[in-house]
Write an enzyme that holds these catalytic residues in place. Structure first.
Site, PDB file in Angstrom:
ATOM      1  N   ILE A  92      42.080  57.992  21.745  1.00 13.70           N
ATOM      2  CA  ILE A  92      42.165  58.966  20.652  1.00 13.70           C
ATOM      3  C   ILE A  92      43.399  58.755  19.792  1.00 13.70           C
ATOM      4  CG2 ILE A  92      40.790  60.751  21.769  1.00 13.70           C
ATOM      5  CD1 ILE A  92      43.349  62.077  22.704  1.00 13.70           C
ATOM      6  N   GLY A  97      50.106  53.946  19.080  1.00 15.01           N
ATOM      7  CA  GLY A  97      51.255  53.689  18.246  1.00 15.01           C
ATOM      8  C   GLY A  97      52.202  52.743  18.929  1.00 15.01           C
ATOM      9  N   GLY A  98      53.449  52.741  18.467  1.00 12.01           N
ATOM     10  CA  GLY A  98      54.422  51.787  18.958  1.00 12.01           C
ATOM     11  C   GLY A  98      54.802  51.964  20.414  1.00 12.01           C
ATOM     12  N   VAL A 105      46.940  56.767  23.759  1.00 16.85           N
ATOM     13  CA  VAL A 105      46.569  58.086  24.265  1.00 16.85           C
ATOM     14  C   VAL A 105      45.061  58.150  24.417  1.00 16.85           C
ATOM     15  CG1 VAL A 105      46.689  60.573  23.888  1.00 16.85           C
ATOM     16  CG2 VAL A 105      48.535  59.109  23.082  1.00 16.85           C
ATOM     17  N   ASP A 142      63.246  66.912  16.765  1.00 14.18           N
ATOM     18  CA  ASP A 142      62.275  66.031  16.118  1.00 14.18           C
ATOM     19  C   ASP A 142      61.074  66.811  15.601  1.00 14.18           C
ATOM     20  OD1 ASP A 142      61.486  63.601  15.133  1.00 14.18           O
ATOM     21  OD2 ASP A 142      60.540  62.918  16.978  1.00 14.18           O
TER      22      ASP A 142
END
Length: 420
Positions: free
Chosen positions: A90, A93-94, A98, A211
């Site tokens: 789903i 990324g880096g 997931v 963040d």
């Protein structure tokens, strides 16, 4: 490090469900960089994490509220995700991928984040997230169900948020997708603010999220919002300390200017990031977007002169809303965003005052009014101030606090932006 919200999709680098962006900020031309020519985008490293050695540990919730994270074996999570098959993916990324899965014992849908063993993910950030989400519990924080640390495998298991991230529904919408309605946007802002309020005011010592961004705000099917990605969270100052020092980290465009300059982190750093997200909700624009005109690439820098001119406030409205928002509520939301992104951290409101203001906005009855007197609008450096006209007896204390904020905070001149 981050949770399942921090993975970008394969398509144009944008987030997919449970996906945001955790990789390095894209290179942008000098015109799009912070207004302070000497400021540089915050750095991300694999060794950064909260330092618990010399700080007071977080007080654990009462036993009946403290749900300990489960430990899973790698084999168990492989079974949950159908051996990490492509059709269960789903987001990615880096830092890894997931997968959606279903726990066999409970039937609960989960999101399983498998960290890339060769990536930049640090063990310390992994442990920070497990610790934070094991001890902190609130309806507006994502729930960590468990983790796996078999050998060199590092996996995190979260509740599955079916609607993905705020970024998915707000920024760069595909043609034909309906925009979020105004009150849904304000509800999401309120939920995010409540999550921050819990971290700042209820956790002991306070937790600085560090963040906050639209890709780290996850949504369920009813668009209830939860904060995710606690790998960069840090324990706040205790006693007579005013700040904690930290290597500058976070996401370019959302970091408070004083944090970028000095590395001194306070809860007001989170308030600034919240203000940027609120501006995104108001405008439908990204915090940093190199595809826009030079003067519009940094959202805060573009919005700053508009804050001080009541006649220009409508320029901030997301065109996709087509004017479908209450005038007073819109102006009030702009006023709150303007105070949150003030370059002077001492002038920014505390997050509990933001929650109070957004609570009234969320009711849709415009109990908070924007003062637009000739005396105030005549000053080019004075942002709109607030007046609260609510009369509910059970909120008299909160109203009084917000009124004090409106008198002492919103009426102070906007300092020249230190990022310029």
């Amino acid at each position: 490090m981050g949770c399942f919200s921090c993975f970008s999709s394969k398509e144009k680098g944008r987030s997919r469900r449970h996906g945001g962006r955790r990789e390095r900020s894209p290179a942008v031309p000098p015109e799009a960089r912070p207004c302070n020519k000497h400021a540089s985008p915050p750095r991300r490293t694999s060794n950064e994490g909260a330092n618990y050695n010399n700080q007071t540990p977080i007080n654990k919730p009462a036993p009946n509220n403290n749900i300990a994270a489960q430990t899973f074996t790698f084999r168990e999570l492989a079974a949950v995700t159908k051996n990490f098959r492509q059709d269960s993916l789903i987001g990615e990324g880096g830092f890894g991928r997931v997968y959606k899965g279903k726990l066999g014992k409970t039937g609960q849908d989960v999101a399983v984040k498998q960290l890339d063993r060769n990536g930049l993910q640090g063990n310390r950030e992994f442990l920070v997230e497990v610790l934070m989400l094991s001890l902190l519990h609130h309806p507006n924080l994502v729930n960590l169900i468990g983790y796996c640390a078999d050998g060199d495998q590092r996996l995190l298991v979260y509740e599955y948020m079916s609607a993905g991230s705020l970024e998915d529904h707000l920024l760069d919408l595909p043609r034909g997708k309906a925009p979020l309605p105004w009150y849904t946007r304000m509800k999401i802002a309120l939920d995010a603010a409540k999550g921050l309020e819990y971290l700042h005011d209820k956790a002991n010592p306070p937790v600085i999220y560090r963040d906050l961004k639209s890709s780290n705000i996850l949504l369920d099917q009813d668009f209830n919002a939860k904060l995710s990605d606690f790998g960069l969270a840090k324990l706040g100052p205790v006693g007579d300390k005013t700040h904690v020092s930290s290597r500058v980290m976070g996401t370019y465009g959302y970091c408070a200017p004083e944090y970028q300059r000095t590395g001194q982190l306070t809860v007001k750093s989170d308030v600034y990031s919240f203000g940027v997200v609120l501006l995104e909700l108001i405008t439908g624009k990204r915090a940093i977007d190199p595809t826009r005109k030079n003067e519009e690439q940094n959202l805060v820098c573009w919005a700053e002169p508009i804050f001080t001119n009541p006649r220009r406030l409508n320029e901030l409205a997301d065109p996709l809303l087509k004017g479908d928002h209450p005038a007073k509520g819109f102006n009030q939301a702009v006023a709150v965003a303007g105070m949150c992104v003030n370059s002077d951290a001492s002038v920014r409101p505390v997050i509990s005052d933001v929650v109070t203001a957004l609570t009234f906005l969320g009711e849709g009855n415009e109990k908070i009014e924007l003062i637009d007197s000739p005396a105030e609008s005549a000053s080019p450096n004075r942002p709109p101030s607030l007046k609260i006209t609510a009369s509910a007896s059970d909120r008299e204390k909160a109203v009084a606090e917000a009124m004090e904020w409106g008198r002492t905070g919103a009426t102070k001149p906007m300092a020249s932006r230190s990022m310029r």
